[in-house]
Enzyme design. Structure first.
Site, PDB file in Angstrom:
ATOM      1  CB  SER A  87      52.715 104.644   5.669  1.00 38.55           C
ATOM      2  OG  SER A  87      52.929 105.958   4.995  1.00 38.55           O
ATOM      3  CB  CYS A  88      49.432 108.657   4.487  1.00 43.68           C
ATOM      4  SG  CYS A  88      48.884 109.676   3.034  1.00 43.68           S
ATOM      5  CG  PHE A  89      53.346 108.611   1.172  1.00 45.83           C
ATOM      6  CD1 PHE A  89      53.362 109.105  -0.038  1.00 45.83           C
ATOM      7  CD2 PHE A  89      53.150 109.536   2.278  1.00 45.83           C
ATOM      8  CE1 PHE A  89      53.635 110.479  -0.165  1.00 45.83           C
ATOM      9  CE2 PHE A  89      53.207 110.750   2.271  1.00 45.83           C
ATOM     10  CZ  PHE A  89      53.486 111.304   0.919  1.00 45.83           C
TER      11      PHE A  89
END
Length: 291
Positions: free
Chosen positions: A156-158
């Protein structure tokens, strides 16, 4: 004539603030693309929005995992909503969050890197005004780190906070991405109300309708939501009002509600017409499943 590298700051040009709205993934991305098109023509626009149903978004060049498929190559599994962003980077799960989108001419305000930092600083100012205990925002190496974090992977981007991004307690609170097209610049990103970002990982996760209640909340991952930082969390409209004000002021532009925008800026009929064209693309399997 402006010297090379100098900032072109169109002071006084209004920033049109679109009303907060909730929509599905295809419509949300279509409106962002319409904003980008209007920005290429000289407009500056800002909006905040939500997602219904919750949605997995893929970066422009990210591979869509086969397990999102339904019974045919053009269908999603029941209970799943997914969309491909016009921006690059990695997957994001859009659940309890406030998403922002800022669009302006690409050469305005010093260019993409300057806009990236200015938006982040403005969001930080607004969040701190609401009582959010943000970490200090650094800028050294932020451009390289932003590019590094945008590398395509199954995470994920996060999963990877980068210097220059907004974090609290060492965990990522706001994730952003940019794209440029035909002289326009779009920057959009997620401000997490709760952390559900493990549902945005593509490394072996299954996506389905039963994952919504309480799913993805660990309180220990690399992401963090406002629910872990504020008690109580302010209402969405109060958050939006505060952040819209700080972003508009950061660019030395008066904030103008869309309803009060002059005919030469960006009116609803123009935005609706452009968004409708882009929405047809975002609802197509050819766009979502492109490799």
């Amino acid at each position: 004539m402006t010297a090379r590298g100098a900032r072109a700051r169109p002071r006084g040009s209004p920033c049109v603030v679109l009303p907060y709205a909730v929509a599905d993934g295809a419509r949300n991305m279509a409106v962002d693309e319409a904003m980008l098109e209007l920005a290429a023509a000289g407009s500056t626009l800002l909006r905040f929005y939500g997602w219904e149903p919750w949605c997995l978004s893929l970066g422009r060049h990210q591979r869509a995992p086969d397990r999102l498929l339904g019974r045919s190559p053009d269908d999603l599994r029941p209970g799943v909503d997914a969309v491909r962003r016009p921006t690059g980077g990695r997957s994001v799960f859009h659940g309890p969050e406030i998403t922002y989108a800022f669009a302006c001419p690409a050469r305005a305000w010093g260019g993409p890197r300057a806009v990236l930092h200015a938006v982040h600083r403005a969001l930080a100012e607004g969040l701190r005004a609401l009582g959010v205990p943000l970490d200090e925002v650094g800028s050294d190496g932020a451009e390289a780190s932003f590019a590094e974090a945008a590398r395509i992977s199954a995470a994920s981007c996060f999963r990877d906070p980068a210097p220059g991004e907004l974090t609290a307690r060492g965990r990522k609170l706001v994730g952003s991405a940019q794209c440029r097209r035909h002289g326009g610049l779009l920057q959009h990103g997620s401000i997490l109300l709760e952390d559900r970002q493990r549902l945005g990982d593509l490394d072996g996760r299954e996506f389905g309708p039963d994952e919504r209640p309480g799913a993805g909340v660990s309180g220990k991952g690399p992401a963090i939501g406002l629910n872990e930082l504020l008690d109580p969390v302010p209402g969405r409209h109060l958050i939006v009002e505060c952040l819209a004000d700080t972003v508009a002021r950061a660019f030395d532009t008066p904030a103008v509600d869309e309803a009060n925008a002059s005919a030469g800026i960006a009116t609803s009929p123009v935005l609706i017409r452009l968004a409708a064209r882009h929405e047809r693309v975002h609802r197509s399997g050819a766009w979502l499943w492109r490799r």
